[in-house]
Design an enzyme around this catalytic site. Structure first.
Site, short mmCIF file in Angstrom:
data_model
loop_
_atom_site.label_atom_id
_atom_site.label_comp_id
_atom_site.label_asym_id
_atom_site.label_seq_id
_atom_site.Cartn_x
_atom_site.Cartn_y
_atom_site.Cartn_z
N GLU A 87 0.84 -1.20 0.00
CA GLU A 87 0.00 0.00 0.00
C GLU A 87 0.87 1.25 0.00
OE1 GLU A 87 -1.94 2.73 3.19
OE2 GLU A 87 -2.58 0.64 3.51
N HIS A 88 1.91 1.25 0.82
CA HIS A 88 2.84 2.39 0.84
C HIS A 88 3.58 2.52 -0.49
CE1 HIS A 88 3.25 3.68 5.23
NE2 HIS A 88 2.27 2.79 5.23
N GLU A 164 6.42 3.12 11.79
CA GLU A 164 4.98 3.17 12.06
C GLU A 164 4.59 2.13 13.09
OE1 GLU A 164 0.75 2.57 9.64
OE2 GLU A 164 2.57 3.07 8.52
#
Length: 472
Positions: A87-88, A164
Site C-alpha cells: 500500500e505504501h 509506524e
C-alpha cells in the site's frame, strides 16, 4: 478497537424517551425513502473488473475507490505486513508518474487521496472535482499494473513501516495487548496476524516479495471500482473502458480458501503489565459470526446487542450498571463489526474506578452479562436502539465518500448489492429473541480471550548480600 466510544449520548428514559424514539423513527423512515431512491448501477469489464456507480448529484464532486480483494489474511507465510507495505509502495510512481508525485498531482487539482489496508482488502481512493475524474482514473489504472519500484524505494519505505509499527504499536500498551489477544483469539486463522505485520518478518520484506505480491493480486479481475458522486453510469463506463479496459488480468487469482478455526475448547487469559499504563482495564473478546451473503440476521442481532450493552456512555446496559449503579467503572462498552469474510469478534471492555481491582471489575462485568442473559433486553431500550442503529446506518450514507466505502467494503468481503441495500432493514427487524439467541451463542467462555492491562506490581525489597556471597 477504540478504548473510548465516540457516539453521542442517547435519548432519556420514560415517557419522553418513547416520544423521542417515535419521532426519530418517523424521521428515519423519511430519510430512508430518500436514500434508497438513489441510483446504483453495476457492470463488469471484459477483463474482470467489477464497477459500481453511485449517483449523487448534490455537489460537483466525485470519489473514485479501487478495492483489491486481498489483505493481511491473504499474505504468503512468513511475509506478514506485505499487504500494508505494498500500500505504501503504490505511491512511489510508474513510468508515467514521477516518484511520490501521485498524491501531489491529486492535491494540485484541489482533491485529496489516501489508502488503507485490512485483513480482507486493500483500498485506494481520490476525492476530486467531478470534471477531474478522467485524470485520477487514468492515474489509478496506470499504477494497477505499471508500478515501478527501485531498491531505494523499498529500503526507504520499509523503514517507514517499521517506524509506524514502533509508534503505533510498540509504544502503546493497549495496542500490544490487542495484538497479543488477537493472536490468541484465532488458533488457526490468519486473522491472528497483525495488519502491520510482525517486526521480525517486516524487516526481511524485499523488492522481490513486493513485486511478486503486486503482480499476482493487483489486477482488474481482483478489483472493484466504485465511483460515487456527480457522475452518470454511461460516463463512468466510458472512462473505465478507456483506462482500465486495456489492462491484462492476472492468472494468479484463485478463490480465497483460508484455514478455518477448529472448535475452541478453553478460554485464554492474558495479562500485560507495563509501567506506561495510566488506566488499567479488563477486555474480553469472543469469536462471533460475520455478515454472510443472503443471511445477515445474526450479524444484525449482534450489532444491536453491542449497542444495547455498551453503545452509549449513559444509557447502555453496561454504563448504567457499572458506571452509575455500582460505580465500579469509569467506562464500560461493547463493540462488534461483522464486516469480514470469516468469523469476527464481539468485545467487552471495562475501565475500573480508582481503587477497584481488575478482578472486581471482571466479576461485575460477568454479573451484568449473566443478568442480561436471564432478563433479556428492556423492550423500550430495544426500540430506541433499533431506531438509533438504523438511523446511524442511514446517516452514514449522507456522504459521498462514506457511501462509496459502504459499497466497496461490503462487496470486497463477498456481500451483494442486495445485502448492502437490505442491511438497515435487517437491523430494524431484530427482535428480543434474536438478541438473546445471539448473546447466548457468542458469550461462551470457551471461545473467549480475556485480557488484563495493568501496571507492574511494585518489586519487593531484596536482601543485598555482602560482596563475595549470594542471597538465597
Amino acid at each position: 478497537m477504540p478504548l473510548i466510544n465516540g457516539r453521542k449520548t442517547g435519548l432519556g428514559f420514560g415517557r419522553r424517551s418513547g416520544l423521542c424514539a417515535a419521532l426519530a423513527f418517523a424521521c428515519v423512515l423519511a430519510l430512508a425513502e430518500k436514500v434508497t431512491a438513489e441510483t446504483v448501477t453495476t457492470f463488469t469489464l471484459d477483463n474482470g473488473l467489477d464497477v459500481v456507480v453511485i449517483e449523487d448529484h448534490r455537489a460537483p464532486v466525485a470519489v473514485q475507490m479501487i478495492w483489491y480483494r486481498v489483505g493481511a489474511a491473504d499474505e504468503p507465510a512468513g511475509q506478514s505486513g506485505i499487504a500494508h507495505f505494498l500500500e505504501h509502495l503504490m505511491f512511489k510512481g510508474t513510468e508515467k508518474i514521477a516518484p511520490n508525485q501521485f498524491s501531489a498531482t491529486v492535491e494540485a487539482q484541489g482533491g485529496d487521496d489516501n489508502a488503507f489496508t485490512s485483513w480482507d482488502y486493500t483500498a485506494y481512493f481520490q476525492r476530486i472535482a467531478a470534471d477531474r475524474l478522467d485524470l485520477v482514473m487514468e492515474m489509478e489504472a496506470d499504477r494497477m499494473r505499471n508500478l515501478v519500484l527501485t531498491e531505494d524505494d523499498v529500503l526507504t519505505e520499509r523503514q517507514v513501516i517499521l517506524e509506524e509499527r514502533a509508534q503505533r504499536t510498540e509504544t502503546s500498551p493497549g495496542a500490544l495487548l490487542s495484538e497479543q489477544m488477537r493472536a490468541a483469539q484465532y488458533l488457526n486463522h490468519p486473522y491472528a496476524i497483525p495488519i502491520i505485520g510482525w517486526r521480525h518478518e517486516m524487516e526481511d520484506l524485499s523488492r522481490e516479495d513486493a513485486l511478486a505480491y503486486y503482480q499476482r493480486f493487483y489486477a482488474p479481475n481482483n478489483a472493484i471500482l466504485v465511483v460515487a458522486g456527480d457522475v452518470t453510469p454511461d460516463e463512468v463506463r466510458a472512462l473505465a473502458e478507456k483506462h482500465y479496459g486495456p489492462l491484462e488480468p492476472s492468472t494468479g487469482i484463485a478463490q480465497r480458501d483460508r484455514p478455518q478455526e477448529p472448535p475452541q475448547l478453553a478460554e485464554r487469559r492474558i495479562t500485560l503489565a507495563d509501567e506506561r499504563v495510566s488506566e488499567p482495564y479488563v477486555i474480553r473478546t469472543h469469536l462471533a459470526p460475520e455478515r454472510d451473503p443472503g443471511n445477515q440476521s445474526e450479524a444484525a442481532a449482534l450489532t444491536v446487542l453491542a449497542e444495547l450493552l455498551g453503545g452509549n456512555g449513559q444509557t447502555s446496559v453496561l454504563a448504567r450498571a457499572l458506571q452509575f449503579d455500582s460505580q465500579t467503572a469509569v467506562y464500560a462498552s461493547a463493540f462488534y463489526s461483522g464486516a469480514s469474510i470469516d468469523d469476527a469478534t464481539f468485545g467487552l471492555i471495562v475501565v475500573p474506578s480508582p481503587g477497584v481491582s481488575l478482578e472486581t471489575a471482571e466479576a461485575e462485568l460477568d454479573r451484568v452479562i449473566a443478568d442480561f442473559l436471564r432478563d433479556g433486553p428492556d423492550p423500550a431500550a430495544l426500540e430506541r436502539i433499533r431506531t438509533q442503529v438504523r438511523a446511524g446506518d442511514i446517516y452514514a450514507r449522507d456522504n459521498v465518500q462514506s457511501l462509496a466505502r459502504r459499497y466497496g467494503e461490503a462487496l470486497s468481503i463477498g456481500l451483494t448489492i442486495d445485502d448492502i441495500e437490505s442491511w438497515d432493514d435487517a437491523l430494524f427487524a431484530v427482535t428480543e429473541a434474536d438478541i438473546l439467541a445471539a448473546a447466548e451463542k457468542v458469550f461462551d467462555r470457551r471461545n473467549a480471550v480475556t485480557g488484563w492491562l495493568t501496571r507492574p506490581e511494585a518489586a519487593p525489597d531484596t536482601f543485598a548480600a555482602p560482596e563475595g556471597e549470594t542471597s538465597e
